[in-house]
Write a protein that holds these residues in place. Sequence first.
Motif, PDB file in Angstrom:
ATOM      1  N   ALA A 183       0.824  -1.201   0.000  1.00  0.00           N
ATOM      2  CA  ALA A 183       0.000   0.000   0.000  1.00  0.00           C
ATOM      3  C   ALA A 183       0.865   1.261   0.000  1.00  0.00           C
ATOM      4  O   ALA A 183       0.364   2.347  -0.299  1.00  0.00           O
ATOM      5  N   LEU A 184       2.139   1.121   0.325  1.00  0.00           N
ATOM      6  CA  LEU A 184       3.070   2.259   0.366  1.00  0.00           C
ATOM      7  C   LEU A 184       2.529   3.386   1.247  1.00  0.00           C
ATOM      8  O   LEU A 184       2.641   4.566   0.890  1.00  0.00           O
ATOM      9  N   ASP A 185       1.925   3.005   2.369  1.00  0.00           N
ATOM     10  CA  ASP A 185       1.286   4.036   3.195  1.00  0.00           C
ATOM     11  C   ASP A 185       2.150   4.429   4.381  1.00  0.00           C
ATOM     12  O   ASP A 185       1.664   4.963   5.363  1.00  0.00           O
ATOM     13  N   ARG A 186       3.428   4.085   4.304  1.00  0.00           N
ATOM     14  CA  ARG A 186       4.349   4.580   5.323  1.00  0.00           C
ATOM     15  C   ARG A 186       5.512   5.262   4.613  1.00  0.00           C
ATOM     16  O   ARG A 186       5.890   4.844   3.509  1.00  0.00           O
ATOM     17  N   LEU A 187       6.056   6.251   5.267  1.00  0.00           N
ATOM     18  CA  LEU A 187       7.154   6.998   4.655  1.00  0.00           C
ATOM     19  C   LEU A 187       8.299   6.052   4.306  1.00  0.00           C
ATOM     20  O   LEU A 187       8.869   6.105   3.213  1.00  0.00           O
ATOM     21  N   ARG A 188       8.619   5.145   5.209  1.00  0.00           N
ATOM     22  CA  ARG A 188       9.741   4.249   4.968  1.00  0.00           C
ATOM     23  C   ARG A 188       9.473   3.353   3.750  1.00  0.00           C
ATOM     24  O   ARG A 188      10.381   3.033   2.997  1.00  0.00           O
ATOM     25  N   ARG A 190      -5.037  14.802   0.820  1.00  0.00           N
ATOM     26  CA  ARG A 190      -6.394  14.308   0.995  1.00  0.00           C
ATOM     27  C   ARG A 190      -6.564  12.815   0.763  1.00  0.00           C
ATOM     28  O   ARG A 190      -7.497  12.229   1.275  1.00  0.00           O
ATOM     29  N   PHE A 191      -5.680  12.198  -0.063  1.00  0.00           N
ATOM     30  CA  PHE A 191      -5.960  10.817  -0.455  1.00  0.00           C
ATOM     31  C   PHE A 191      -4.811   9.884  -0.146  1.00  0.00           C
ATOM     32  O   PHE A 191      -3.690  10.318   0.128  1.00  0.00           O
ATOM     33  N   ARG A 192      -5.159   8.583  -0.244  1.00  0.00           N
ATOM     34  CA  ARG A 192      -4.130   7.565  -0.017  1.00  0.00           C
ATOM     35  C   ARG A 192      -3.068   7.631  -1.116  1.00  0.00           C
ATOM     36  O   ARG A 192      -3.347   8.074  -2.237  1.00  0.00           O
ATOM     37  N   PRO A 193      -1.865   7.098  -0.829  1.00  0.00           N
ATOM     38  CA  PRO A 193      -0.782   7.088  -1.816  1.00  0.00           C
ATOM     39  C   PRO A 193      -1.197   6.409  -3.124  1.00  0.00           C
ATOM     40  O   PRO A 193      -0.736   6.828  -4.197  1.00  0.00           O
ATOM     41  N   ALA A 194      -2.067   5.414  -3.069  1.00  0.00           N
ATOM     42  CA  ALA A 194      -2.453   4.698  -4.285  1.00  0.00           C
ATOM     43  C   ALA A 194      -3.069   5.665  -5.294  1.00  0.00           C
ATOM     44  O   ALA A 194      -2.749   5.629  -6.491  1.00  0.00           O
ATOM     45  N   LYS A 195      -3.952   6.563  -4.797  1.00  0.00           N
ATOM     46  CA  LYS A 195      -4.607   7.488  -5.721  1.00  0.00           C
ATOM     47  C   LYS A 195      -3.630   8.542  -6.219  1.00  0.00           C
ATOM     48  O   LYS A 195      -3.677   8.964  -7.387  1.00  0.00           O
ATOM     49  N   ALA A 237      10.459  13.311 -11.614  1.00  0.00           N
ATOM     50  CA  ALA A 237      11.021  12.678 -10.411  1.00  0.00           C
ATOM     51  C   ALA A 237      10.924  13.631  -9.221  1.00  0.00           C
ATOM     52  O   ALA A 237      10.545  13.237  -8.114  1.00  0.00           O
ATOM     53  N   MET A 238      11.237  14.891  -9.473  1.00  0.00           N
ATOM     54  CA  MET A 238      11.171  15.882  -8.387  1.00  0.00           C
ATOM     55  C   MET A 238       9.740  16.062  -7.896  1.00  0.00           C
ATOM     56  O   MET A 238       9.493  16.377  -6.747  1.00  0.00           O
ATOM     57  N   LEU A 239       8.803  15.877  -8.798  1.00  0.00           N
ATOM     58  CA  LEU A 239       7.400  15.979  -8.379  1.00  0.00           C
ATOM     59  C   LEU A 239       6.959  14.677  -7.695  1.00  0.00           C
ATOM     60  O   LEU A 239       6.402  14.700  -6.593  1.00  0.00           O
ATOM     61  N   GLY A 240       7.229  13.568  -8.321  1.00  0.00           N
ATOM     62  CA  GLY A 240       6.645  12.287  -7.876  1.00  0.00           C
ATOM     63  C   GLY A 240       7.152  11.829  -6.527  1.00  0.00           C
ATOM     64  O   GLY A 240       6.351  11.499  -5.637  1.00  0.00           O
ATOM     65  N   VAL A 241       8.479  11.817  -6.334  1.00  0.00           N
ATOM     66  CA  VAL A 241       9.007  11.249  -5.084  1.00  0.00           C
ATOM     67  C   VAL A 241       8.531  12.045  -3.864  1.00  0.00           C
ATOM     68  O   VAL A 241       7.982  11.455  -2.926  1.00  0.00           O
ATOM     69  N   PRO A 242       8.652  13.373  -3.848  1.00  0.00           N
ATOM     70  CA  PRO A 242       8.174  14.099  -2.648  1.00  0.00           C
ATOM     71  C   PRO A 242       6.658  13.948  -2.426  1.00  0.00           C
ATOM     72  O   PRO A 242       6.211  13.812  -1.289  1.00  0.00           O
ATOM     73  N   VAL A 243       5.914  13.967  -3.530  1.00  0.00           N
ATOM     74  CA  VAL A 243       4.455  13.894  -3.350  1.00  0.00           C
ATOM     75  C   VAL A 243       4.047  12.525  -2.780  1.00  0.00           C
ATOM     76  O   VAL A 243       3.230  12.438  -1.854  1.00  0.00           O
ATOM     77  N   LEU A 244       4.678  11.483  -3.320  1.00  0.00           N
ATOM     78  CA  LEU A 244       4.377  10.157  -2.770  1.00  0.00           C
ATOM     79  C   LEU A 244       4.796  10.069  -1.308  1.00  0.00           C
ATOM     80  O   LEU A 244       4.078   9.521  -0.463  1.00  0.00           O
ATOM     81  N   ALA A 245       5.967  10.632  -1.009  1.00  0.00           N
ATOM     82  CA  ALA A 245       6.461  10.598   0.370  1.00  0.00           C
ATOM     83  C   ALA A 245       5.509  11.361   1.290  1.00  0.00           C
ATOM     84  O   ALA A 245       5.168  10.906   2.395  1.00  0.00           O
ATOM     85  N   LEU A 246       5.047  12.502   0.791  1.00  0.00           N
ATOM     86  CA  LEU A 246       4.127  13.311   1.597  1.00  0.00           C
ATOM     87  C   LEU A 246       2.829  12.539   1.845  1.00  0.00           C
ATOM     88  O   LEU A 246       2.326  12.471   2.972  1.00  0.00           O
ATOM     89  N   ALA A 247       2.298  11.951   0.780  1.00  0.00           N
ATOM     90  CA  ALA A 247       1.032  11.208   0.932  1.00  0.00           C
ATOM     91  C   ALA A 247       1.205  10.079   1.945  1.00  0.00           C
ATOM     92  O   ALA A 247       0.350   9.865   2.822  1.00  0.00           O
ATOM     93  N   ALA A 248       2.357   9.371   1.832  1.00  0.00           N
ATOM     94  CA  ALA A 248       2.579   8.254   2.757  1.00  0.00           C
ATOM     95  C   ALA A 248       2.720   8.760   4.186  1.00  0.00           C
ATOM     96  O   ALA A 248       2.150   8.192   5.128  1.00  0.00           O
ATOM     97  N   ARG A 267      -0.607   9.796   5.500  1.00  0.00           N
ATOM     98  CA  ARG A 267      -1.429   8.600   5.744  1.00  0.00           C
ATOM     99  C   ARG A 267      -0.990   7.918   7.039  1.00  0.00           C
ATOM    100  O   ARG A 267      -1.811   7.524   7.865  1.00  0.00           O
ATOM    101  N   GLU A 268       0.323   7.827   7.177  1.00  0.00           N
ATOM    102  CA  GLU A 268       0.873   7.180   8.370  1.00  0.00           C
ATOM    103  C   GLU A 268       0.405   7.918   9.616  1.00  0.00           C
ATOM    104  O   GLU A 268       0.007   7.315  10.612  1.00  0.00           O
ATOM    105  N   ARG A 269       0.436   9.261   9.518  1.00  0.00           N
ATOM    106  CA  ARG A 269       0.040  10.030  10.687  1.00  0.00           C
ATOM    107  C   ARG A 269      -1.453   9.866  10.971  1.00  0.00           C
ATOM    108  O   ARG A 269      -1.862   9.751  12.130  1.00  0.00           O
ATOM    109  N   ARG A 270      -2.238   9.850   9.897  1.00  0.00           N
ATOM    110  CA  ARG A 270      -3.675   9.663  10.107  1.00  0.00           C
ATOM    111  C   ARG A 270      -3.967   8.322  10.793  1.00  0.00           C
ATOM    112  O   ARG A 270      -4.771   8.239  11.710  1.00  0.00           O
ATOM    113  N   VAL A 271      -3.258   7.296  10.318  1.00  0.00           N
ATOM    114  CA  VAL A 271      -3.468   5.968  10.913  1.00  0.00           C
ATOM    115  C   VAL A 271      -3.064   5.990  12.386  1.00  0.00           C
ATOM    116  O   VAL A 271      -3.780   5.488  13.261  1.00  0.00           O
ATOM    117  N   ALA A 272      -1.914   6.615  12.653  1.00  0.00           N
ATOM    118  CA  ALA A 272      -1.445   6.670  14.038  1.00  0.00           C
ATOM    119  C   ALA A 272      -2.430   7.443  14.901  1.00  0.00           C
ATOM    120  O   ALA A 272      -2.750   7.047  16.020  1.00  0.00           O
TER     121      ALA A 272
END
Lengths: 662, 226
Positions: free
Chosen positions: A106-111, A230-235, A275-286, A289-294
Amino acid sequence: MTARQLGQVAISQTIPAAAYLVAGIIGLHFVLPPSQAALVWPAAGVALGIAFRFGLRRLLPLAAGAFGTALYAGFAPFHAVLLAASASAGAAFGAAALRWAAVRPALDRLRDVLFAVVAIMGAAAVSSLLIAAVLRLAGSGGWSGFAELWWLCWVADAMGALLVFPVIASCCRRYLWPQPWQRRLELVCVAIAVAAVSWVVYAQALPPNLAMARPLSYLVFPLMIWAAVRFRPAKVAILLLLHGAIALYFTRNGAGPFAAGPVRENLLSLHAHLAMLGVPVLALAAALRERRVAERALRDSEAKYRLLVEHQTELVVKTDAGGRIVFASPSTCELLGVPEPSILGRPLRDVAASDPTAEDACQGLWQPPYACYFEQQLDTRSGRHWLAWVAKAVLENGAVSAVVAVGRDITDRRLAEEKARRHLQELAHVGRISAMGEMAAGLAHELNQPLCAITSYSQACLRLLGKDADPELRRAIERVVANATRAAAIIGQMRAFVRKDSPEHTAADVNQMVREVAALVHPEAYQHEVVLELDLASGLPPVLVAPIQIHQVLVNLIRNGIEAIAAAASPQRAIRVRTALSGQQVEVRIEDSGPGLAPGLLAEVFEPFVSTKAGGLGLGLSISRSIIEAHGGRLFAAPRAGGGMEFRFSLPLAEQLPAQAG
Amino acid sequence: MTHGTVFVVDDEPDVRDALNLLIRSMGHQVQTFPSAAAFLAAYRPEQPGCLVLDVRLPGMSGLDLQQRLREQECAIPIVFISGHGDIPMAVRAVQAGAVDFLVKPFSDADLLDRIERALARDRQQRRQAAESADVKARLERLTPREKEVLRLLLRGAVNKMVARELDLSIRTVEIHRARILHKMGAANVPQLIRMVMRSGSEREADGAQPVPADAGHSTVSTRPAS
């Protein structure tokens, strides 16, 4: 294998191959002759994603797809096999690394996102090295410029994987489509906005004077950040793929903000941008998400504990180190009759623990054992309560930081104890009065006997002396009689004084009295391991008695039994109390399994001052008999058949029963 | 002075001895017993006398003894003595027919008074018993016809009514009546009626029903003279 299973296998083997083939054919559009390498290779992402998500078993169909792609691209079968093996090796390496790092699909954690990026680059490095080598082998360019080719292959594989892998890894039917409809609408709006912005920016749909070229490419950032927030990393991954696909398509065709130079340079610039857009945005989403779950876990756990505390009948209070209330459970507020806000911040002693014993007990909170227990009486709006508190200090670095106190309403227990104590006191008082009365009666009887002898002898003397005896002698004997009579009168007065009060008689239930006394003597019986058995006839009519006196008789008789059993260390340790209706009376039998009495003692067991116990006054049975006789009943003692004693007494009914027929 | 023996039952030897001496000094015959059982063993109902009885005795108590004597239809008058001034017990004893209840120690005058009353009651009971036995014996001597006439006379009928009832001539009734008076030893009819009534034999005199076998004893029962 059934047809169904065969079908499943076919699907599971065909889809990866087909997916790779499709992705590969798309990738071939980005091959810029004379180079044989594509500038972006989404099939690498397909291979890595499928191998990671569905297992290394899928490598074979993936390799087949790669083989097909290579044949499609015009490679010789031998080279195609090598290319397929190279692509599979990269995917296998990346998938194994991801599994080893326990990355969640799910890639929902930063790590997970960071590991995924590293794995993508690693997998791309492996596959690109092998592919570059195969391309050189197949081509005619010799080995010069190999490093550049490797570099290009790496960039292409990494970029393709970065766009495609997150989608394949994380997309799941279960949470692709968010729940309530507002969120769906929002997702659709964001997707449309991303597609529209991408199209406007890269297809140069705006008039040239408004198109500010490169700066416009940043227009997609806020949208992506919005999606990440607003959304999970998948979206987010899907939106990134959408944006990337549009951008790549137009840039490849020489349009868009990056279309300033040769296509190859343009695409490489776009790669950096994506790459500059995708990696940070995915990291941010994860990360979000991680924080929301916690947060949710914390909230759930807090709710769970709050539920525990708020639905307790026990009173829970927490104070800070200064003794000020920081939390009071609803049960506490209810008992105190105040709303929680009104007592927060007030010292605990305002609410409870204001009496000296409680304060003494609370001293234990500030030093080992950092806990205390006390009971206190509290007047609240709902009346007077007895509370039992257990308090414990919370220590932080050896200093008390808070105190948690749990209280229990023990009013009912206290009242019952108090009632029992009062009853015992009353019983003891009545016992003292009876003992005094019995002592006086016993003394009177004992003294009246010799006094009677004295007067009778003296009066006989007077008669025998006759009228003409010595007057002095007659007078002396008359004085003897008078003084003996006076002594008897004094004794009589003493008795009358002690016997003055006789408690009121009421209609009472014998069984009830037996049960009350059984409860009263239970601790003593328990201590001496004596079992009290009650065998009570049901439906007994009430008797007319002074209950407290009958209690006393029962206590005397049962206690005698217990003491007899205890003193003799009898192996059988039981006392049985039976009640039964006998004519117009209720009969109570108390049998013990003690040693019984010697036959000689049996006759005088009811006499005052006769005792078999060391230190016994010898009044208990005598009092008991007086009480029973005063009630119009009789008390008997008899040896029990199997050893031990049986005491039996009867009490008259409050109302006569109708005579029974026959 | 042989109109009865005073039986003393008391478990206290000195009291027993003192009472023996005192009652003898009053001029009565005395027998003492240490327990109710000893008394029951030695006592025969035909012995005239009275009982001075301690309430509280080992084994069978004084009240128990009273009960037992009553069950045996032995009417010996009882004077209770007790070291306890226990009023309910005294009431119970007197209700059960005791002459009186004296609390120890008592004055010799009180004791003498109660003893004499008890002996007097005993004498009267015995005389009454003897009288009624005598009346009964005489009734037995009457012929069936005379008994019938007596029955009607007891109901207050005059000669004429008797004659009509029994279908006799007045003369015959008069003869029967004279015979009855003679046989019963009565001077006139009212005296005859008193005699029969007092002996409690009116039912036998009624003569219609057979006489129950134990009715003779019931006339010796403890009916007070008053």
